[in-house]
Design a protein around this motif. Structure first.
Motif, mmCIF file in Angstrom:
data_model
loop_
_atom_site.group_PDB
_atom_site.id
_atom_site.type_symbol
_atom_site.label_atom_id
_atom_site.label_comp_id
_atom_site.label_asym_id
_atom_site.label_seq_id
_atom_site.Cartn_x
_atom_site.Cartn_y
_atom_site.Cartn_z
ATOM 1 N N ALA A 72 0.237 -1.329 0.119
ATOM 2 C CA ALA A 72 0.089 -0.206 -0.120
ATOM 3 C C ALA A 72 0.576 1.155 0.052
ATOM 4 O O ALA A 72 2.027 1.309 0.082
ATOM 5 C CB ALA A 72 -0.812 0.260 1.208
ATOM 6 N N GLU A 73 0.009 2.623 -0.263
ATOM 7 C CA GLU A 73 1.294 3.744 0.547
ATOM 8 C C GLU A 73 1.659 3.645 1.496
ATOM 9 O O GLU A 73 0.491 3.425 2.624
ATOM 10 C CB GLU A 73 0.389 4.647 -0.266
ATOM 11 N N ALA A 74 2.902 4.059 2.209
ATOM 12 C CA ALA A 74 3.617 4.100 3.253
ATOM 13 C C ALA A 74 3.237 5.655 4.016
ATOM 14 O O ALA A 74 3.004 5.838 4.900
ATOM 15 C CB ALA A 74 5.005 3.397 3.289
ATOM 16 N N ALA A 75 3.493 6.641 3.256
ATOM 17 C CA ALA A 75 3.739 7.952 3.660
ATOM 18 C C ALA A 75 3.212 8.676 2.359
ATOM 19 O O ALA A 75 4.149 8.725 1.055
ATOM 20 C CB ALA A 75 4.684 7.888 3.999
ATOM 21 N N ARG A 76 3.057 10.242 2.966
ATOM 22 C CA ARG A 76 2.152 10.555 1.656
ATOM 23 C C ARG A 76 2.559 12.592 2.223
ATOM 24 O O ARG A 76 2.212 12.584 3.298
ATOM 25 C CB ARG A 76 1.190 10.753 1.381
ATOM 26 N N GLY A 77 2.698 12.728 0.773
ATOM 27 C CA GLY A 77 3.048 14.459 1.779
ATOM 28 C C GLY A 77 3.166 15.714 0.737
ATOM 29 O O GLY A 77 2.781 15.393 -0.783
ATOM 30 N N GLN A 78 3.488 16.931 1.234
ATOM 31 C CA GLN A 78 4.055 18.031 -0.597
ATOM 32 C C GLN A 78 5.611 18.421 0.257
ATOM 33 O O GLN A 78 6.046 18.232 1.482
ATOM 34 C CB GLN A 78 3.229 18.901 0.215
ATOM 35 N N ALA A 79 5.663 18.552 -0.905
ATOM 36 C CA ALA A 79 7.368 18.941 -0.355
ATOM 37 C C ALA A 79 7.556 20.504 -0.988
ATOM 38 O O ALA A 79 6.819 20.465 -2.217
ATOM 39 C CB ALA A 79 8.985 17.967 -1.006
ATOM 40 N N ILE A 80 8.547 21.703 -1.392
ATOM 41 C CA ILE A 80 8.947 22.461 -1.606
ATOM 42 C C ILE A 80 10.308 22.869 -2.119
ATOM 43 O O ILE A 80 11.064 22.932 -1.355
ATOM 44 C CB ILE A 80 8.469 24.119 -1.245
ATOM 45 N N VAL A 81 10.615 22.772 -2.819
ATOM 46 C CA VAL A 81 11.875 23.186 -3.341
ATOM 47 C C VAL A 81 12.567 24.674 -4.199
ATOM 48 O O VAL A 81 11.235 24.925 -4.532
ATOM 49 C CB VAL A 81 12.874 21.953 -4.354
ATOM 50 N N THR A 82 13.579 24.492 -4.060
ATOM 51 C CA THR A 82 14.164 25.600 -5.030
ATOM 52 C C THR A 82 14.885 25.991 -6.119
ATOM 53 O O THR A 82 15.804 24.762 -6.160
ATOM 54 C CB THR A 82 14.437 27.053 -4.795
ATOM 55 N N LEU A 83 14.910 26.076 -7.398
ATOM 56 C CA LEU A 83 15.651 25.639 -8.392
ATOM 57 C C LEU A 83 16.295 26.315 -8.741
ATOM 58 O O LEU A 83 16.155 27.835 -8.559
ATOM 59 C CB LEU A 83 14.543 24.654 -9.731
ATOM 60 N N PRO A 84 17.265 26.741 -9.118
ATOM 61 C CA PRO A 84 18.396 27.755 -10.223
ATOM 62 C C PRO A 84 17.552 28.785 -11.137
ATOM 63 O O PRO A 84 16.857 27.232 -11.685
ATOM 64 C CB PRO A 84 19.701 27.438 -10.448
ATOM 65 N N MET A 85 17.069 30.138 -11.566
ATOM 66 C CA MET A 85 16.515 30.663 -12.448
ATOM 67 C C MET A 85 17.851 30.920 -13.752
ATOM 68 O O MET A 85 19.491 31.316 -13.090
ATOM 69 C CB MET A 85 15.929 31.636 -11.949
ATOM 70 N N ARG A 86 17.795 30.965 -15.143
ATOM 71 C CA ARG A 86 18.291 30.562 -16.291
ATOM 72 C C ARG A 86 18.199 32.146 -16.344
ATOM 73 O O ARG A 86 17.472 33.050 -15.940
ATOM 74 C CB ARG A 86 17.641 31.004 -17.614
ATOM 75 N N THR A 87 19.650 33.048 -16.681
ATOM 76 C CA THR A 87 20.133 34.462 -15.765
ATOM 77 C C THR A 87 20.296 34.868 -17.162
ATOM 78 O O THR A 87 20.050 33.617 -18.244
ATOM 79 C CB THR A 87 21.551 34.626 -15.559
#
Length: 351
Positions: A336-351
């Motif tokens: 079964a599904e054992a754990a669930r949730g949310q996450a926020i990450v930051t990624l570099p932006m192109r300059t």
């Protein structure tokens, strides 16, 4: 430390008196390279920012850096200190290593059920943690395991130099196990996960750490490549050892079964590390895990299980010139599904 006298019955009202009461703590140990090495060893995780100083500096860190899921380790008190009596003797309860040891908790058994943590500052070898913790919510509830209560705590962790490192919320379930699981108490149905073929750890593709994902290159609806990890007794025990989470349900089959469980179970920080590895392998060395959670454990995972973590992008935005990516994330075991949730990450932006 808990008193050495016989166990005193603690009522829910005793615990309610601690709602909102803030207590201070200091972690007993500083961050070390050895701790970091032992953590990544459990997962055979080869991310170079955790062991190569030059690579870590090249990607914005001061030196090699700890995985963010390790942060609570260095907020923990000692289990025992010189001058104190032995904590091991017939009839004495086992210690859990919690930073909330002064709060009286009801019922005879307990485990962590949900977590949420926001990360602000990296941890480096030599750093030490201190902070505050308080009980913020009490929710009595009967579950399939027994009659009990959910207790939610908020913990703020800072370096001794003052920088805020993380704010963490944890919900634990305290309960008295049913003598037998009554027929009337049914497990809540688990939402099925996405259909997929059975996976093994060997299916994890090798990561090219020289490649970097950008904020502009990802889109809402994109799936993160899955990551799998196989559990056996040794790996689960190694996991709780490096986390110093010595609750018996993580390493003692008899104690786990006495608590109403089928076997020893994978620990909360283990799930957090699986989440972090999955996201790190995808987001590259310049990505940052900013928030994990809220997430909760849905079903238990045991020795012999292969866990597979998946994530999907559900939103992206630019905040304070940072490209923030929001994800839904989950872990499945063979049942079964054992754990669930949310996450926020930051990624570099192109300059």
């Amino acid at each position: 430390m808990a008193d050495r006298t016989e166990k005193v019955d603690i009522s829910l009202e005793d615990t309610r008196k601690w709602l909102g009461v803030e207590s201070n703590f200091e972690g007993v140990d500083e961050v070390t390279r050895n701790d970091i090495r032992r953590k990544v060893e459990v997962y055979c995780f080869d991310c170079p920012v955790h062991y190569d100083e030059a690579v870590a500096r090249a990607h914005g860190y001061r030196t090699l850096v700890a995985p963010v899921s390790m942060t609570p380790l260095w907020a923990m008190p000692a289990y025992w200190s010189p001058g104190e009596p032995s904590i091991f003797a017939p009839g004495l309860s086992e210690k859990s290593g919690t930073v909330r040891g002064n709060i009286p908790v009801p019922y005879s058994k307990g485990f962590n059920s949900a977590s949420e943590v926001e990360h602000f500052e990296p941890l480096y070898p030599g750093d030490r943690l201190r902070g505050t913790s308080k009980l913020v919510e009490i929710t009595p509830k009967r579950t399939r395991l027994g009659d009990g209560v959910f207790l939610t705590y908020e913990t703020r962790m800072s370096k001794q130099t003052g920088e805020l490192v993380a704010i963490q919320g944890n919900t634990g379930y305290r309960y008295d196990p049913f003598p037998k699981r009554p027929e009337a108490v049914k497990e809540a149905p688990t939402e099925p996960g996405p259909p997929s073929e059975a996976r093994s750890e060997e299916q994890n593709p090798k990561v090219d750490w020289g490649q970097q994902l950008s904020f502009e290159s990802v889109n809402i609806g994109d799936d993160v490549p899955p990551y799998s990890v196989w559990l056996n007794y040794q790996r689960i025990v190694m996991s709780v050892a490096v986390d110093r989470m010595w609750s018996s349900i993580h390493h003692n089959r008899e104690a786990a079964r006495a608590a109403g469980l089928d076997d020893i179970i994978f620990n909360t920080r283990g799930y957090e590390m699986v989440f972090e590895i999955t996201l790190r392998r995808w987001m590259g060395l310049d990505g940052r895990l900013r928030k994990l959670g809220p997430f909760r454990m849905v079903k238990n995972s045991h020795p012999g299980d292969t866990l597979t973590c998946r994530a999907r992008i559900v939103n992206k935005e630019v905040v304070d010139n940072l490209g923030r990516v929001h994800l839904e994330i989950s872990v499945h075991n063979p049942r079964a599904e054992a754990a669930r949730g949310q996450a926020i990450v930051t990624l570099p932006m192109r300059t």
